[in-house]
Design a protein around this motif. Sequence first.
Motif, PDB file in Angstrom:
ATOM      1  N   GLU A 228      14.338  46.615 -40.475  1.00 39.70           N
ATOM      2  CA  GLU A 228      13.181  46.477 -39.801  1.00 39.70           C
ATOM      3  C   GLU A 228      11.819  47.064 -40.315  1.00 39.70           C
ATOM      4  OE1 GLU A 228      11.379  47.650 -35.443  1.00 39.70           O
ATOM      5  OE2 GLU A 228      13.330  47.584 -35.709  1.00 39.70           O
ATOM      6  N   PRO A 229      10.611  46.477 -40.669  1.00 35.29           N
ATOM      7  CA  PRO A 229       9.664  47.070 -41.248  1.00 35.29           C
ATOM      8  C   PRO A 229       9.006  48.094 -40.042  1.00 35.29           C
ATOM      9  CG  PRO A 229       9.349  44.842 -41.117  1.00 35.29           C
ATOM     10  CD  PRO A 229      10.548  44.923 -40.325  1.00 35.29           C
ATOM     11  N   LEU A 230       9.001  49.325 -40.788  1.00 34.36           N
ATOM     12  CA  LEU A 230       8.774  50.545 -40.178  1.00 34.36           C
ATOM     13  C   LEU A 230       7.449  51.107 -40.582  1.00 34.36           C
ATOM     14  CD1 LEU A 230      12.304  52.017 -39.498  1.00 34.36           C
ATOM     15  CD2 LEU A 230      10.754  51.082 -37.647  1.00 34.36           C
ATOM     16  N   TYR A 231       7.077  50.905 -41.828  1.00 32.21           N
ATOM     17  CA  TYR A 231       6.061  51.490 -42.180  1.00 32.21           C
ATOM     18  C   TYR A 231       4.515  51.071 -41.771  1.00 32.21           C
ATOM     19  CZ  TYR A 231       5.406  46.808 -44.667  1.00 32.21           C
ATOM     20  OH  TYR A 231       5.359  45.520 -44.619  1.00 32.21           O
ATOM     21  N   ASN A 232       4.488  50.096 -41.064  1.00 32.07           N
ATOM     22  CA  ASN A 232       3.255  49.566 -40.295  1.00 32.07           C
ATOM     23  C   ASN A 232       3.333  49.755 -38.861  1.00 32.07           C
ATOM     24  OD1 ASN A 232       5.289  47.756 -39.786  1.00 32.07           O
ATOM     25  ND2 ASN A 232       4.159  45.997 -40.559  1.00 32.07           N
TER      26      ASN A 232
ATOM     27  N   TYR B  22       8.483  61.844 -43.907  1.00 34.89           N
ATOM     28  CA  TYR B  22       8.072  60.608 -43.428  1.00 34.89           C
ATOM     29  C   TYR B  22       7.512  59.630 -44.572  1.00 34.89           C
ATOM     30  CZ  TYR B  22       5.181  57.196 -40.695  1.00 34.89           C
ATOM     31  OH  TYR B  22       4.662  56.172 -40.132  1.00 34.89           O
ATOM     32  N   GLU B  23       6.643  60.054 -45.625  1.00 34.00           N
ATOM     33  CA  GLU B  23       6.181  59.509 -46.662  1.00 34.00           C
ATOM     34  C   GLU B  23       7.177  58.687 -47.567  1.00 34.00           C
ATOM     35  OE1 GLU B  23       2.933  59.653 -50.263  1.00 34.00           O
ATOM     36  OE2 GLU B  23       2.927  61.108 -48.742  1.00 34.00           O
ATOM     37  N   GLU B  24       8.135  59.780 -47.929  1.00 34.74           N
ATOM     38  CA  GLU B  24       9.316  59.178 -48.682  1.00 34.74           C
ATOM     39  C   GLU B  24      10.182  57.863 -47.898  1.00 34.74           C
ATOM     40  OE1 GLU B  24      13.081  60.820 -51.179  1.00 34.74           O
ATOM     41  OE2 GLU B  24      12.510  61.873 -49.475  1.00 34.74           O
ATOM     42  N   TYR B  25      10.473  58.162 -46.644  1.00 30.95           N
ATOM     43  CA  TYR B  25      11.217  57.238 -45.825  1.00 30.95           C
ATOM     44  C   TYR B  25      10.484  56.068 -45.759  1.00 30.95           C
ATOM     45  CZ  TYR B  25      13.896  54.839 -42.452  1.00 30.95           C
ATOM     46  OH  TYR B  25      14.845  54.089 -41.955  1.00 30.95           O
ATOM     47  N   MET B  26       9.206  56.110 -45.647  1.00 32.70           N
ATOM     48  CA  MET B  26       8.435  54.674 -45.215  1.00 32.70           C
ATOM     49  C   MET B  26       8.277  54.022 -46.764  1.00 32.70           C
ATOM     50  SD  MET B  26       7.927  54.322 -42.168  1.00 32.70           S
ATOM     51  CE  MET B  26       8.581  55.261 -40.635  1.00 32.70           C
TER      52      MET B  26
ATOM     53  N   THR C 154      11.917  45.821 -46.982  1.00 29.67           N
ATOM     54  CA  THR C 154      11.527  44.828 -46.111  1.00 29.67           C
ATOM     55  C   THR C 154      10.359  44.221 -46.372  1.00 29.67           C
ATOM     56  OG1 THR C 154      10.101  46.463 -44.919  1.00 29.67           O
ATOM     57  CG2 THR C 154      12.441  46.325 -44.154  1.00 29.67           C
ATOM     58  N   ASN C 155       9.826  44.383 -47.966  1.00 27.93           N
ATOM     59  CA  ASN C 155       8.666  43.375 -48.302  1.00 27.93           C
ATOM     60  C   ASN C 155       9.192  42.957 -49.307  1.00 27.93           C
ATOM     61  OD1 ASN C 155       6.000  42.927 -49.390  1.00 27.93           O
ATOM     62  ND2 ASN C 155       5.577  43.994 -47.541  1.00 27.93           N
ATOM     63  N   ASP C 156       8.833  41.487 -49.780  1.00 26.49           N
ATOM     64  CA  ASP C 156       9.343  40.950 -50.866  1.00 26.49           C
ATOM     65  C   ASP C 156       8.404  41.008 -52.087  1.00 26.49           C
ATOM     66  OD1 ASP C 156      11.108  39.311 -49.747  1.00 26.49           O
ATOM     67  OD2 ASP C 156       9.529  37.792 -48.896  1.00 26.49           O
ATOM     68  N   ASP C 157       7.328  41.613 -51.683  1.00 30.67           N
ATOM     69  CA  ASP C 157       6.115  42.076 -52.925  1.00 30.67           C
ATOM     70  C   ASP C 157       6.304  43.471 -53.224  1.00 30.67           C
ATOM     71  OD1 ASP C 157       4.200  42.570 -54.888  1.00 30.67           O
ATOM     72  OD2 ASP C 157       2.576  41.786 -53.917  1.00 30.67           O
ATOM     73  N   LYS C 158       7.157  43.803 -54.258  1.00 32.87           N
ATOM     74  CA  LYS C 158       7.410  45.393 -54.460  1.00 32.87           C
ATOM     75  C   LYS C 158       6.511  45.906 -55.406  1.00 32.87           C
ATOM     76  CE  LYS C 158      12.329  44.561 -53.272  1.00 32.87           C
ATOM     77  NZ  LYS C 158      12.150  44.262 -51.974  1.00 32.87           N
ATOM     78  N   SER C 159       5.838  45.253 -55.746  1.00 35.55           N
ATOM     79  CA  SER C 159       4.709  45.660 -56.993  1.00 35.55           C
ATOM     80  C   SER C 159       3.700  46.512 -56.335  1.00 35.55           C
ATOM     81  CB  SER C 159       3.931  44.577 -57.553  1.00 35.55           C
ATOM     82  OG  SER C 159       3.399  43.771 -56.796  1.00 35.55           O
ATOM     83  N   LYS C 160       3.348  46.337 -54.849  1.00 37.05           N
ATOM     84  CA  LYS C 160       2.318  46.934 -54.283  1.00 37.05           C
ATOM     85  C   LYS C 160       2.906  48.195 -53.649  1.00 37.05           C
ATOM     86  CE  LYS C 160      -0.264  42.905 -52.742  1.00 37.05           C
ATOM     87  NZ  LYS C 160      -0.656  42.109 -51.484  1.00 37.05           N
ATOM     88  N   LYS C 161       1.873  49.129 -53.539  1.00 36.23           N
ATOM     89  CA  LYS C 161       2.178  50.422 -52.841  1.00 36.23           C
ATOM     90  C   LYS C 161       1.761  50.204 -51.357  1.00 36.23           C
ATOM     91  CE  LYS C 161       2.713  54.387 -54.355  1.00 36.23           C
ATOM     92  NZ  LYS C 161       2.395  55.816 -54.960  1.00 36.23           N
ATOM     93  N   PRO C 162       2.546  50.682 -50.364  1.00 41.51           N
ATOM     94  CA  PRO C 162       2.324  50.559 -49.256  1.00 41.51           C
ATOM     95  C   PRO C 162       1.091  51.590 -48.704  1.00 41.51           C
ATOM     96  CG  PRO C 162       4.334  51.666 -49.044  1.00 41.51           C
ATOM     97  CD  PRO C 162       3.971  51.265 -50.634  1.00 41.51           C
ATOM     98  N   ASP C 163       0.477  51.406 -47.817  1.00 40.04           N
ATOM     99  CA  ASP C 163      -0.675  52.248 -47.091  1.00 40.04           C
ATOM    100  C   ASP C 163       0.109  52.908 -45.979  1.00 40.04           C
ATOM    101  OD1 ASP C 163      -3.125  53.400 -46.571  1.00 40.04           O
ATOM    102  OD2 ASP C 163      -4.057  51.709 -45.439  1.00 40.04           O
TER     103      ASP C 163
END
Length: 480
Positions: free
Chosen positions: A138-142, A193-197, A204-213
């Motif tokens: 499940e996406p949790l980073y957002n 938290y940052e490492e886990y997210m 959970t994201n198809d575009d792995k080239s981006k870094k999550p905010d």
Amino acid sequence: MTIDTPVIKAGTAKIAGRIISPNGTINNNVFINITVPHPISGEYAKYKALVDGSGKFSIDVDVETDISLIGIYPSLNPEKSLLVKLTNGGVTNIDIAYNSDFDIEKIDVRPDMNKNDMTRGFEVMGKMIEYRSGRKPEPLYNKSTEYFLNYARTIVTERLEIVKNDTLISKELKEILSKDFRLFLFKAHVFDYEEYMTGNYRNTNDDKSKKPDIQKIDRSYYRFLKDFNFNDPQYLNCFTFLEVQKAILQNEILDLPVIGDSDIPSWLASVKAILSDLVGFDNGPYYEILAANAYARQLNEEVKPLTAKQKENIANYWKNGEIAKILFRKNQQVAELDKFKSPVVVNDISSVPADKVIETIVAKHKGKVVFIDLWATWCTPCLNAMQEFRTAKNDFRDKDVAFVYITDGSSPRKLWEEKIKGIGSEHYYLTAAQWDYIMDHFGFEYIPSYLLYNKEGMLVKKITAFPGNEEVKKVINGLL
């Protein structure tokens, strides 16, 4: 086995017994690995008991509580580990008989213990750790941190059903394993938290080239510590407790002060100002243990003996109490190691092309055997291997051997700078490109991994996973 509430007490315990093999013979390389958690001096003490030709073994180990739960890993089948209760000042006798498949056929133990607790304790813990629900990640980073913490609590509750529904182990061990697993899951997935997210985003994201905010967290995030009721003395029997204590002391957001030469009451006052509302109390035995662990951080991480002022502060605060005895015993061991510790040399190699890094390192030590250790601050097997090799490494201090340690940005710089003080020797902090090239070029998938070069600068051995002191010493001596 009846597992009483542990009480802090410095001492030793003896483990003795016999290994009975299916063919009745024991060769000369059978041994017992033993891990004893030390909740006050903040380390896992490792011991190896050699088994003689008749199958007998005996060893004394340091303990820090009146009763201790320890891990025993016989080399005949190290996958089948045993959870054993030791009594401070006492003798535990264990006879283990193996069948032809090297499964344990029979155990005789004195004083008597619940055999299911012994054989199933680690197994049940492993099942909880490895359990997967089958749900899609499940996406949790957002999501909000509150959502994430509740998600983590739900996962814990779900997996604790495994120990709850086990019909063979004792009620007392179920309580300890439940506490230990909750500690384990939160230490592994919630503390950083940052490492886990970042990992959650990739999964959970198809575009792995981006870094999550990823949102920035503050001290209030750690309010989940209230869930644990850390004043419960049963935590002294939990294997993961000392790792959680270390995580709290080293956490950059909590930013607890280093104890240094501060007097203990002043240090505790500043710590309670940061922690009390997060853990849910402002006094009790937990803070005494945390103060001891703060000294242990210096003793273990930096392998640096206590200063005269620190000894004075410990004696003034704990008098001749058990915590003081434990810290002074540990200090004596560290003082012996410190005599042989080589100074730390940090090398900057960031501008060297990735394909020239190892060549550059080896060239610096021309005419020497070069032992290169690929490691990280978060890699427990890496740190365990270094601890095991400390004494053996001293054997080469006056010989033509260079010990080189390399890591990358996955090791937080501040924590890396602290840990290398206790390692000594030569260190390199590589860029991501340099690290990735080395791992790929030499075909390494995991760490710890090692490269061994002869005096002529030729690669003679690649190793993944620490093979043990004797094997490493044998290979190095062969090249000298």
